[in-house]
Design an enzyme around this catalytic site. Structure first.
Site, mmCIF file in Angstrom:
data_model
loop_
_atom_site.group_PDB
_atom_site.id
_atom_site.type_symbol
_atom_site.label_atom_id
_atom_site.label_comp_id
_atom_site.label_asym_id
_atom_site.label_seq_id
_atom_site.Cartn_x
_atom_site.Cartn_y
_atom_site.Cartn_z
ATOM 1 N N THR A 29 26.788 0.498 23.245
ATOM 2 C CA THR A 29 26.578 0.068 24.625
ATOM 3 C C THR A 29 27.898 0.006 25.381
ATOM 4 O O THR A 29 27.944 0.292 26.581
ATOM 5 C CB THR A 29 25.879 -1.305 24.655
ATOM 6 O OG1 THR A 29 24.509 -1.123 24.259
ATOM 7 C CG2 THR A 29 25.906 -1.925 26.050
ATOM 8 N N HIS A 80 28.451 3.306 26.657
ATOM 9 C CA HIS A 80 27.530 3.572 27.765
ATOM 10 C C HIS A 80 27.964 2.835 29.033
ATOM 11 O O HIS A 80 27.775 3.340 30.150
ATOM 12 C CB HIS A 80 26.111 3.158 27.384
ATOM 13 C CG HIS A 80 25.488 4.023 26.322
ATOM 14 N ND1 HIS A 80 25.698 5.382 26.249
ATOM 15 C CD2 HIS A 80 24.651 3.709 25.292
ATOM 16 C CE1 HIS A 80 25.020 5.880 25.229
ATOM 17 N NE2 HIS A 80 24.374 4.885 24.633
#
Length: 341
Positions: A41, A44
């Site tokens: 994450t 991301h």
């Protein structure tokens, strides 16, 4: 203090000096960080995938998998003392909304998410709430368990939701043997009698899964869907736990799920595209997963203390955050990268 700060999307973060956080409310807790997990994450976030969801003003500090020692507490905190070793539930929650009252605090109506929409724990100190703090068992080092706060918690939460579907004789396919997947395998083994089939493109990673509890391993080589169907007499698995969620895994996971089975979407980055007729005609389910509750984390740490679940980690100094990101992005990490201030 030092902190890993993101200034612009699509550019790597920088380590710089920022002001130390202090307790400002009666239930505030400041933690001296002993380890901050590096999650996909975080990649991301840098890529901008969370920009329109978090709406966090830049710059801010990354890091949503955190453990350490209590440094300071607010005036109303009586159950924690400076020096206590702790792991932190990833959300700061209100305690008053219906979700919190029912124990589903991951859906708190007024939550803040350090490392996502407010300053996180890739730093020397982290500001959080007493509601987020779980004490560690004696002798447990924070850096060894920090990533259980998200990677472990997310995997545990998904497995716990799947347990009613995983009767003896059932099959559960685990897609991805990385940071989340290796915890999911251990949770499945500790909590169910299902047959665990693990799928990954990396044969070295697959080799490790036997000691974690895998019954079968399948190399993701383009023929893996057919292999899983062979292992399940052409029917597919009762449950697929997709810890990848991108690069075609989201398509393959659905294809490996049997009639009336459930495809748990845990990893992300890709797009789930399923014709409505396929959902209706087979009564298959697609189930989303977002971390887990405070109670889930307490239960996971009990499994950890009992020796049933452990985290495979590789540590990096805080200043080497971008080396760690490179290793994660290139698939060189086994388990979870941990930044140690």
């Amino acid at each position: 203090m030092k902190a890993v700060r993101l200034h612009r999307y699509h550019e790597r973060p920088a380590v710089e000096e920022v002001r130390d956080p202090e307790p400002t409310g009666p239930f505030d807790v400041v933690v001296r960080v002993g380890g901050a997990g590096l999650c996909r994450t975080d990649l991301h976030i840098v890529e901008g995938q969370w920009a329109d969801r978090s709406n966090v003003p830049l710059p801010y500090t990354l890091g949503h998998e955190n453990a350490g020692w209590v440094h300071a507490v607010g005036s109303a905190v009586e159950h924690l003392s400076p020096g206590d070793a702790v792991i932190l539930h990833p959300l700061i929650t209100c305690g008053f909304c219906r979700a919190c009252r029912s124990g589903d605090d991951v859906h708190c109506e007024a939550s803040r998410f350090p490392g996502i929409d407010t300053d996180g724990g890739m730093a020397e100190l982290l500001h959080t709430s007493a509601r987020s703090v779980v004490k560690l068992a004696p002798g447990v080092e924070p850096a060894s368990v920090a990533a259980l706060a998200d990677a472990g918690l997310t995997a545990y939460h998904a497995v716990k939701k799947a347990l009613p579907l995983l009767y003896p004789g059932s099959t559960c396919v685990v897609v991805g043997a990385g940071g989340l997947g290796h915890i999911g395998i251990q949770c499945l083994r500790a909590m169910s009698a299902t047959r665990v089939v693990v799928l990954d493109a990396n044969e070295e990673a697959l080799a490790l899964t036997r000691e974690w509890g895998a019954d079968e391993t399948v190399v993701a080589d383009g023929k893996h869907v057919d292999r899983v169907l062979e292992l399940t007499d052409g029917h597919g698995a009762q449950v697929v736990l997709d810890f990848v969620g991108e690069r075609g895994a989201e398509r393959d996971s659905w294809a490996m799920t049997r009639r009336a089975g459930s495809d748990f979407v845990i990893g992300y980055g890709g797009t789930v595209q399923i014709p409505a007729i396929d959902v209706i005609s087979t009564e298959r389910n697609v189930i989303g997963n977002l971390v887990g509750s405070y109670n889930d984390l307490v239960e996971l740490m009990a499994l950890n203390a009992a020796g049933d679940v452990h985290m495979l980690t590789q540590t990096y100094p805080l200043d080497a955050v971008n080396d760690a990101m490179d290793d994660l992005d290139a698939g060189r990490l086994r388990g979870r990268g941990i930044l140690v201030p």
